[in-house]
Design an enzyme around this catalytic site. Structure first.
Site, short mmCIF file in Angstrom:
data_model
loop_
_atom_site.label_atom_id
_atom_site.label_comp_id
_atom_site.label_asym_id
_atom_site.label_seq_id
_atom_site.Cartn_x
_atom_site.Cartn_y
_atom_site.Cartn_z
N SER A 197 -30.94 36.16 -40.64
CA SER A 197 -29.90 36.69 -39.75
C SER A 197 -29.36 37.97 -40.36
CB SER A 197 -28.75 35.68 -39.58
OG SER A 197 -27.64 36.28 -38.94
N TYR A 211 -22.61 29.60 -43.43
CA TYR A 211 -23.81 30.01 -42.68
C TYR A 211 -24.32 31.36 -43.19
CZ TYR A 211 -26.70 31.71 -38.81
OH TYR A 211 -27.73 32.23 -38.05
#
Length: 249
Positions: free
Chosen positions: A138, A151
């Site tokens: 990401s 995360y």
């Protein structure tokens, strides 16, 4: 990498980016096997894509990973591509107490899962004429979202692991790639209708196009600025980014 004629296993392939990649690669003439914990999502995806296969997998469970890897090698001896896509994202508070369940489930799913899955298949991949391990990280691994610190940290760690894996497999038949998506309209944080997020279909189309090149990283145009941020003074943009993300819409 070549975009057709592969046998591809995708974790978290029943929804979101995983399903998008699975369907696009299926249409390009690959044998695609998807996995996940939600049987209904797997069945809906394979029903909509005749010829696609599925297997239930809990990436938090080492025993489940080992069993599925063994089954894949036995049932699909030509298996040569792994896409580590399964992931979870939750809001946390790094300045306060982070719940143990959130911490362990996020780290186990997003980081230990890809490492364990790769480890379970890597010796098989080395025997293939051409193979690839593709990790879906990401842009938040490069510019962390403070409200989802755990995360973001797992994605930064996955990027680091990917670099090490690529180095250690240098000279082998196994190519190591990384897909670093921007914010995409998926189920993560209920972002399906989020206007600031990139629609799923154009993301998949652009990602597949880059995947078909010789690039080690699949970074769509919308993600380039965030991917390129790390370096001296990176904290300035991290602050600007998080200030923007916390403003009311």
């Amino acid at each position: 990498m070549k975009l057709s004629g592969n046998t591809i296993f995708i974790t978290g392939g029943g929804s979101g980016i995983g399903r998008g990649l699975a369907e696009a690669l299926h249409k390009l003439g690959n044998q695609v096997i998807i996995s996940g914990r939600r049987k209904g999502h797997l069945e809906a995806t394979t029903k909509a894509n005749p010829g696609m296969q599925s297997v239930e997998l809990n990436v938090e469970d080492p025993a489940s990973i080992a069993a599925v890897a063994q089954k894949l090698i036995a049932d699909y001896p030509a298996l040569n591509v792994l896409i580590n896509n399964a992931g979870i994202m939750q809001i946390d508070n790094a300045a306060g107490v982070i719940e143990e369940d959130l911490l362990t489930s996020t780290v186990t799913t997003n980081l230990l899962g890809p490492i364990r899955m790769t480890s379970a298949l890597i010796e098989h991949f080395k025997k293939q004429e051409s193979a690839a391990v593709i990790n879906v990280s990401s842009v938040l691994g490069f510019v962390p979202l403070a409200m989802s610190a755990v995360y973001s940290s797992t994605k930064a760690a996955l990027h680091s692991y990917t670099l090490s894996l690529r180095y250690t497999l240098g000279g082998s038949s196994v190519k190591v790639l990384e897909i670093a998506p921007p914010w995409v309209q998926t189920d993560l944080l209920n972002s399906n209708e989020e206007p600031r997020a990139m629609p799923l279909a154009p993301f998949i189309a652009e990602a597949i196009k880059v995947l078909g090149t010789d690039s080690d990283e699949v970074v769509v145009e919308q993600a380039v600025m965030l991917r390129n941020n790390p370096g001296p003074g990176e904290g300035t943009f991290v602050k600007q980014f998080n200030d923007m993300m916390t403003q009311p819409q």
